[in-house]
Design an enzyme around this catalytic site. Structure first.
Site, PDB file in Angstrom:
ATOM      1  N   LYS A 113       0.926  -1.054   0.145  1.00 16.84           N
ATOM      2  CA  LYS A 113       0.054   0.059  -0.045  1.00 16.84           C
ATOM      3  C   LYS A 113       0.740   1.308  -0.095  1.00 16.84           C
ATOM      4  O   LYS A 113       1.892   1.414   0.985  1.00 16.84           O
ATOM      5  CB  LYS A 113      -0.950  -0.085   1.226  1.00 16.84           C
ATOM      6  CG  LYS A 113      -1.713   1.238   1.327  1.00 16.84           C
ATOM      7  CD  LYS A 113      -2.993   1.136   2.597  1.00 16.84           C
ATOM      8  CE  LYS A 113      -3.245   2.627   2.821  1.00 16.84           C
ATOM      9  NZ  LYS A 113      -4.245   2.781   4.054  1.00 16.84           N
ATOM     10  N   LYS A 126     -10.060  13.012   8.175  1.00 16.82           N
ATOM     11  CA  LYS A 126      -9.394  12.269   9.352  1.00 16.82           C
ATOM     12  C   LYS A 126      -9.287  13.614  10.644  1.00 16.82           C
ATOM     13  O   LYS A 126      -9.311  14.748  10.069  1.00 16.82           O
ATOM     14  CB  LYS A 126      -8.138  11.744   9.603  1.00 16.82           C
ATOM     15  CG  LYS A 126      -8.171  10.609   8.595  1.00 16.82           C
ATOM     16  CD  LYS A 126      -6.722  10.028   8.789  1.00 16.82           C
ATOM     17  CE  LYS A 126      -6.725   8.475   8.128  1.00 16.82           C
ATOM     18  NZ  LYS A 126      -7.570   7.425   8.826  1.00 16.82           N
ATOM     19  N   ARG A 139      -7.766  -0.572   0.683  1.00  8.69           N
ATOM     20  CA  ARG A 139      -8.342  -1.526   0.351  1.00  8.69           C
ATOM     21  C   ARG A 139      -8.632  -1.350  -1.161  1.00  8.69           C
ATOM     22  O   ARG A 139      -8.834  -2.145  -1.950  1.00  8.69           O
ATOM     23  CB  ARG A 139      -9.661  -2.171   1.006  1.00  8.69           C
ATOM     24  CG  ARG A 139     -10.497  -1.254   1.089  1.00  8.69           C
ATOM     25  CD  ARG A 139     -11.828  -1.638   2.483  1.00  8.69           C
ATOM     26  NE  ARG A 139     -10.874  -1.217   3.485  1.00  8.69           N
ATOM     27  CZ  ARG A 139     -11.596  -1.511   4.861  1.00  8.69           C
ATOM     28  NH1 ARG A 139     -12.672  -1.869   4.698  1.00  8.69           N
ATOM     29  NH2 ARG A 139     -10.845  -1.186   5.762  1.00  8.69           N
TER      30      ARG A 139
HETATM   31  N1  BES Z   1      -4.383   4.531   6.679  1.00  8.64           N
HETATM   32  C1  BES Z   1      -5.459   4.334   7.607  1.00  8.64           C
HETATM   33  C2  BES Z   1      -5.300   3.315   8.815  1.00  8.64           C
HETATM   34  C3  BES Z   1      -4.311   3.444   9.666  1.00  8.64           C
HETATM   35  C4  BES Z   1      -4.760   4.026  11.045  1.00  8.64           C
HETATM   36  C5  BES Z   1      -2.851   3.269   9.687  1.00  8.64           C
HETATM   37  C6  BES Z   1      -3.856   4.340  11.811  1.00  8.64           C
HETATM   38  C7  BES Z   1      -2.036   3.740  10.659  1.00  8.64           C
HETATM   39  C8  BES Z   1      -2.433   4.056  11.727  1.00  8.64           C
HETATM   40  C9  BES Z   1      -6.632   3.534   6.606  1.00  8.64           C
HETATM   41  O1  BES Z   1      -6.556   4.211   5.278  1.00  8.64           O
HETATM   42  C10 BES Z   1      -7.899   3.935   7.503  1.00  8.64           C
HETATM   43  O2  BES Z   1      -8.213   5.090   7.592  1.00  8.64           O
HETATM   44  N2  BES Z   1      -8.665   3.081   7.806  1.00  8.64           N
HETATM   45  C11 BES Z   1      -9.968   3.322   8.361  1.00  8.64           C
HETATM   46  C12 BES Z   1     -11.018   2.019   7.788  1.00  8.64           C
HETATM   47  C13 BES Z   1     -12.461   2.428   8.113  1.00  8.64           C
HETATM   48  C14 BES Z   1     -12.782   3.671   7.710  1.00  8.64           C
HETATM   49  C15 BES Z   1     -12.890   1.260   7.572  1.00  8.64           C
HETATM   50  C16 BES Z   1      -9.829   3.177   9.620  1.00  8.64           C
HETATM   51  O3  BES Z   1      -8.942   2.480  10.414  1.00  8.64           O
HETATM   52  O4  BES Z   1     -10.445   3.861  10.590  1.00  8.64           O
HETATM   53 ZN    ZN Z   2      -4.990   4.681   4.546  1.00  8.44          ZN
HETATM   54 ZN    ZN Z   3      -7.687   6.211   5.056  1.00  6.86          ZN
END
Ligand code: BES
Ligand code: ZN
Ligand code: ZN
Length: 508
Positions: A277, A289, A363
């Site tokens: 990724k 975020k 994903r």
């Molecule tokens: N890049 C993030 C995941 C992440 C979070 C990596 C903290 C490292 C540290 C990913 O793209 C993301 O935002 N995932 C969401 C998924 C959800 C919305 C289904 C998450 O983790 O909240």
């Molecule tokens: Zn991410």
């Molecule tokens: Zn994300």
């Protein structure tokens, strides 16, 4: 840091520091722990004798217990050629493993810099410690030293950078010097690959846009004689990687799809595909975020960084496997042109995806990359991704979460992770939960509806690997360490590089 294979007696070495180690004693009674004793394993008893038993006296008077990671610097005051003796604890003999030795390497590098030492000397006796023979032990200590000495200070004023003094490491051993040399080299390649991944992860988003990242990879590939294809926007469009394009749309920076390949000169033992990724900054997109901690989202290309490090190391170690690496690289940003929750996009593979949150972008870009990889018919496919924030709640900061459709592959990876000091914990690919990502108005929703976000993420990816044997490593929990550990300085960790390299070395 230079490693020099040496013959002769360590007690006569002129290195600034002589390293000797000791095991932790077992508990004698409930109240008292008895201090450690020196063993013959690394010349400790000989050095002690020459030093008028000063080490063993210190052990008793200061109750040095020899727990793994404990250390003491003893000033020799001219009684030996060396300025210091560094006594390090190995922990209990039956618990010693490769990671104990990696940690010792980290401790030695740290202690040497504490007293501004330029050189250290250490002995590796022929006798195995537990199951571990000299080559494995040397490799682990070398890994630990180079990993432990890592700093990321290029953005600091020169005067404020830590001055690493340790330059020379003398390795004394009675085993075949060529074999020791080989282990040093493997340890060096593995540690340098990890440190390269750490550098890429620590680099701010502004200095690793998809375009810059692709350029960096191109340079590395040219240097390592790896084949490198870089696709820009038009090519990505014509390849119908629509999910990847959808994520990239919100950014002013154009995406890149990076494809690296390595082939051995002999017939390859296996054909591997690695997918990383490569979100060079994840703001979340329209599903923005929160402010706090958003700066850490420069690390959202940890999977890509690991894959780049791995490819460099594979070519240097000339492993006997064919490996293709695929990296979708883009930013996930909010913008008037960005994708919106509710949008439906058709993937390269054909399935339609309803976007519930634009923050579940990993994903999406991986789905198209996995399809592209699978079409090239690898024996195995492994993806590495900082996919879900839930990962840290599932397995904590010490573990990588692993999921997949082939238990043999998963078991091998878990075993490699154990040897590499990167423990993996398997989560179930629970098909019961899949219903929830299939229940919307498109074929798939990009967000699950269970609390097991890490599993939902993997279930989504599974839809794009077909029957290919596949494992997914969620490294969101381990891509960064918030504290200094013996060979993992605070900051980005380069996680995944060592696990995959140990795995690939086992195949070749
Ligand atoms: N890049 C993030 C995941 C992440 C979070 C990596 C903290 C490292 C540290 C990913 O793209 C993301 O935002 N995932 C969401 C998924 C959800 C919305 C289904 C998450 O983790 O909240
Ligand atoms: Zn991410
Ligand atoms: Zn994300």
């Amino acid at each position: 840091m230079k490693f020099i294979v040496s013959k002769g007696k360590i007690e006569s070495s002129k290195a600034d520091i002589l390293v000797v180690s000791c095991f932790e004693k077992e508990k004698k009674d409930e109240e008292r722990l008895s201090p450690a004793t020196l063993g013959p394993e690394d010349g400790g008893t000989v050095v002690d004798k020459k030093f008028n038993n000063g080490i063993s006296k210190m052990i008793v008077s200061e109750e040095f217990l020899g727990a793994s990671g404990d250390y003491k610097l003893i000033f020799t005051g001219g009684r030996l050629n060396s300025r210091y003796i560094l006594l390090v604890g190995l922990g209990k003999k039956r618990d010693v493993n490769l990671d104990t030795l990696r940690r010792i390497g980290g401790v030695v590098a740290k202690a040497a810099n504490e007293v501004k030492a330029r050189s250290v000397a250490m002995v590796f006796q022929k006798t195995a410690i537990g199951d571990f023979k000299v080559p494995d032990r040397v490799q682990s200590v070398v890994e630990g030293m180079l990993l432990g000495a890592y700093t990321f200070e290029i953005y600091k004023d020169k005067l404020d950078r830590s001055k690493l003094t340790l330059k020379e490491v003398y390795i004394f051993s009675s085993v075949n010097p060529a074999q020791v040399e080989r282990s040093i080299n493997i340890g060096k390649v593995i540690a340098e690959a990890t440190n390269l991944a750490r550098d890429l992860e620590n680099t701010p988003g502004i200095d690793k846009t998809p375009e810059i990242l692709a350029k960096k990879v191109k340079d590395i590939a040219a240097h390592c004689k790896l084949k490198c294809e870089i696709m820009g926007l038009d090519k990505i469009k014509s390849e119908k990687m629509n999910l990847f394009l959808a994520v990239a749309k919100g950014s002013a920076e154009a995406p890149r799809f990076i494809h690296l390949s390595y082939g051995p000169s002999k017939k390859a033992r296996a054909k591997m595909a690695l997918v990383g990724k490569g979100i060079t900054f994840d703001a979340g997109g329209i599903s923005l975020k929160p402010t706090r901690g958003m700066e850490q989202m420069k690390e959202d290309m940890g999977g890509a960084a690991a894959v780049i490090g791995i490819m460099k190391a594979i070519s240097e170690l000339k492993l006997n496997v064919a490996v293709d690496a695929y990296i979708p690289a883009c930013e996930n940003m909010p913008d008037g042109r960005a994708i919106k929750p509710g949008d439906i996009i058709k993937s390269r593979e054909g399935k339609t995806v309803e976007i519930i949150t634009t923050d579940a972008e990993g994903r999406m870009i991986l789905a198209d990359a996995l399809s592209y990889a699978v079409e090239r018919k690898p024996d195995y496919i492994i993806d590495l991704a900082t996919l879900t924030g839930h990962c840290v709640y599932a397995v904590g900061e010490r573990y990588v979460a692993i999921l997949g459709n082939d238990q043999k592959l998963i078991d091998r990876l878990i075993n490699s992770g154990r040897r590499a000091g990167e423990p993996l914990w398997q989560l179930p690919l629970e098909q019961e939960y899949k219903k929830k990502i299939k229940k919307g108005i498109a074929d798939l929703r990009n967000e699950g509806a269970t609390k097991a976000g890490t599993i939902d993420g993997a279930l989504f990816l599974e839809e794009f690997v077909g029957k290919t044997k596949w494992a997914h490593l969620d490294i969101a929990s381990t891509v960064r360490s918030d504290e200094d550990q013996p060979y993992i300085p605070k900051g980005c960790t380069g996680v995944g590089v060592r696990t995959l390299l140990y795995f690939l070395m086992g195949l070749s």
